[in-house]
Design a protein around this motif. Sequence first.
Motif, PDB file in Angstrom:
ATOM      1  N   LEU A  77      45.564  17.003 -64.719  1.00 49.91           N
ATOM      2  CA  LEU A  77      45.803  16.954 -63.275  1.00 49.91           C
ATOM      3  C   LEU A  77      46.999  17.808 -62.865  1.00 49.91           C
ATOM      4  O   LEU A  77      47.206  18.045 -61.671  1.00 49.91           O
ATOM      5  N   LEU A  78      47.788  18.269 -63.834  1.00 49.17           N
ATOM      6  CA  LEU A  78      48.992  19.052 -63.528  1.00 49.17           C
ATOM      7  C   LEU A  78      48.614  20.514 -63.313  1.00 49.17           C
ATOM      8  O   LEU A  78      48.177  21.202 -64.233  1.00 49.17           O
ATOM      9  N   GLU A  79      48.788  20.994 -62.102  1.00 50.24           N
ATOM     10  CA  GLU A  79      48.349  22.342 -61.750  1.00 50.24           C
ATOM     11  C   GLU A  79      49.230  23.428 -62.366  1.00 50.24           C
ATOM     12  O   GLU A  79      48.758  24.535 -62.634  1.00 50.24           O
ATOM     13  N   GLU A  80      50.508  23.123 -62.590  1.00 48.09           N
ATOM     14  CA  GLU A  80      51.427  24.144 -63.093  1.00 48.09           C
ATOM     15  C   GLU A  80      51.459  24.216 -64.620  1.00 48.09           C
ATOM     16  O   GLU A  80      52.119  25.099 -65.181  1.00 48.09           O
ATOM     17  N   VAL A  81      50.773  23.315 -65.285  1.00 49.26           N
ATOM     18  CA  VAL A  81      50.817  23.238 -66.740  1.00 49.26           C
ATOM     19  C   VAL A  81      49.467  23.643 -67.317  1.00 49.26           C
ATOM     20  O   VAL A  81      48.422  23.152 -66.872  1.00 49.26           O
ATOM     21  N   SER A  82      49.510  24.535 -68.294  1.00 53.06           N
ATOM     22  CA  SER A  82      48.290  24.939 -68.988  1.00 53.06           C
ATOM     23  C   SER A  82      48.095  24.017 -70.184  1.00 53.06           C
ATOM     24  O   SER A  82      48.682  24.211 -71.252  1.00 53.06           O
ATOM     25  N   GLY A  83      47.302  22.957 -70.004  1.00 55.00           N
ATOM     26  CA  GLY A  83      47.124  21.955 -71.052  1.00 55.00           C
ATOM     27  C   GLY A  83      45.681  21.808 -71.472  1.00 55.00           C
ATOM     28  O   GLY A  83      44.778  22.476 -70.952  1.00 55.00           O
ATOM     29  N   GLY A  84      45.468  20.935 -72.445  1.00 62.07           N
ATOM     30  CA  GLY A  84      44.124  20.711 -72.933  1.00 62.07           C
ATOM     31  C   GLY A  84      43.600  21.833 -73.796  1.00 62.07           C
ATOM     32  O   GLY A  84      42.384  22.047 -73.886  1.00 62.07           O
TER      33      GLY A  84
END
Length: 252
Positions: A77-84
């Motif tokens: 859900l974090l738009e500024e973080v490139s996760g997953g």
Amino acid sequence: DPDGGRIVFHAVLPTVVYPRAMRPRTSWDGLALLAGEEDIDAWEFEEKSEKESAGINLTEAMLGGGVTQLYLERLMLLEEVSGGRFPDPEPWRMLRLAKKHDRPVYHLEPPMDDDEWVAHLEREADQLTRWRTLLKIPRQGRRFSKLLKIAKVSSSPPSDGPMELQVASALAASWWWLLEESLSPDLSLERDQRIVARLRGAMADLRSRNGDDTTLMVPSLQVRIPTLIELLDSGVEPETANGGTTSDGEEE
């Protein structure tokens, strides 16, 4: 290390890609991973799977449910973080860099032919399947939310990255704390002492190659680092750990 050389911890967050400004600027001579040799095979499989079908590892991880799903669904859900991202971006990137430059790579989890380690893993599995632990599973969501509130208070914004990395850091800490609650403190300590002993052994091996002026880089889950440093300061004796080198990778 009191016998010579320097150990540098690089704090990472699971499945999160760091911006270049947050990557280590320190030069290093060897890499120690909080993983076993079998984990590296899994990382290689994940990379191959991603090339064939982007996002397949994230989908499988989310379908697996449990604590990891709680972490990933909030992280995404974090738009500024490139996760997953799979394999785990920072350890994987540094492993490829070590291979590219023929630097020794050490595995801090013992091999599966180590009887003492296998016995430890069996005790972990026993605790994870106890009925009291299983009864907690339906309440994991509420417990995760409570731990997240605690983690947010103790975290701070990064100096060289997006502000939402603070939330990602709190999510990762909550994920780890919830996992650790399934194990007894004695069993967690036994595991960490073994890892730190092998870390000192890796440092000893690297020192034998390069002399006292050498640096061992250790990418580690951010929330685990204080415990590992405390055990290092306690004077855990080194356990032999030899590092091999290969040259079949490229830096990402």
